[in-house]
Scaffold this active site. Sequence first.
Site, short mmCIF file in Angstrom:
data_model
loop_
_atom_site.label_atom_id
_atom_site.label_comp_id
_atom_site.label_asym_id
_atom_site.label_seq_id
_atom_site.Cartn_x
_atom_site.Cartn_y
_atom_site.Cartn_z
N GLU A 29 2.01 -11.82 5.53
CA GLU A 29 1.63 -11.13 6.84
C GLU A 29 2.47 -10.97 8.32
O GLU A 29 2.40 -11.38 8.52
CB GLU A 29 0.22 -11.35 6.96
N HIS A 82 1.31 -1.13 0.42
CA HIS A 82 0.13 -0.39 0.01
C HIS A 82 1.05 1.49 0.09
O HIS A 82 2.21 0.81 -0.22
CB HIS A 82 -0.65 -0.04 0.71
N GLU A 124 -1.46 0.11 8.04
CA GLU A 124 -0.91 -1.05 7.61
C GLU A 124 0.64 -0.16 6.52
O GLU A 124 1.74 -0.67 6.75
CB GLU A 124 -1.48 -1.39 6.67
N HIS A 164 3.42 -7.05 3.96
CA HIS A 164 2.06 -7.23 5.12
C HIS A 164 1.83 -7.10 5.99
O HIS A 164 2.50 -7.55 7.05
CB HIS A 164 0.54 -7.18 4.09
#
Length: 326
Positions: A290, A116, A153, A208
């Site tokens: 993650e 992101h 995030e 992430h």
Amino acid sequence: MSYVGPDFEPPRPPRHPLRAPLTVAVAALVPGALVGWLVWQAVGDSDGDGSAAAQTSASAGASARASELPGPSEDGKERTGGTGQSGGGEESGSSASAPAGSGPLRGKVVVIDPGHNPGNFRHPSDINRKVNIGTNWKECDTTGTSTNAGYTEAEFTLDVSHRLRTILKKEGATVKFTQDDDRAWGPCVDERAEIGNKAEADAVVSIHADGSAAGNRGFHVILPGSVHSGAADTRPIVASSRALGERIAGGFLRTTGGPPSNYIGDGTGLDVRKDLGGLNLSTVPKVFIECGNMRDTKDSAQLTSGAWRQKAAQGISEGIVSFLRG
């Protein structure tokens, strides 16, 4: 703090008979001081590797951005996309290759993909447009998720990525980012994949943190499944990506103490997916990690800790180094 403005003129001191000679002396010293300053700048480190000052700035920006977020995406994942507009007039990925050192990874290229972009939420029409990921069409990207307290995030992924870059450079690797908060939004996920492909990277890791339900804890590494559809053909990289992912999962577990995800991967810390454009369109070994669930109180306490993020970066780097050294 001084308050000198256009309507403020400080009182002028009385002239002194020695002023003229002193002015000449000071003028003679200025060029030498300027040369010294320029030399210092030339040898200084300009890589921005997650220093305390950079982290302080990022933390301050996190609160402002979090207050404007339209609501985090619960999947916390990339969606797929094309070329985003560069905020600084540079093409994506120009956030730069960090120069290689003389360590054991000299000659190796690692692309770090911070999940992101902190500016994504300001550009909903751009990140929501659909792009082809081979198997289907998905959105360019998402805003990502956040902790309940508003730590995003996007801020997390940049911080871990900076720490990871510093470690890998010391190992001798050339390190390239897909984005470093140096553009207004994006890149879209297809462009993220393209950056790794064009760099002919030896390894690509997308950083992430998940946005699952409270009580769901732990990390997991996402591996590409075998996809052969349209522009996507992961068959040549499935085995090498699994090897990379297994090494990273092992290093992450040893360094952070885990735990592996209790809601994905059946306790293995590994998950195979065919719906992520960043994996589907990659032609070089690539995985996602993650690092934890931002919506769980125990995980979020770790994710917001600088000391823990350093351990996370160390664990990821150990996996990359192990993979690249065979």
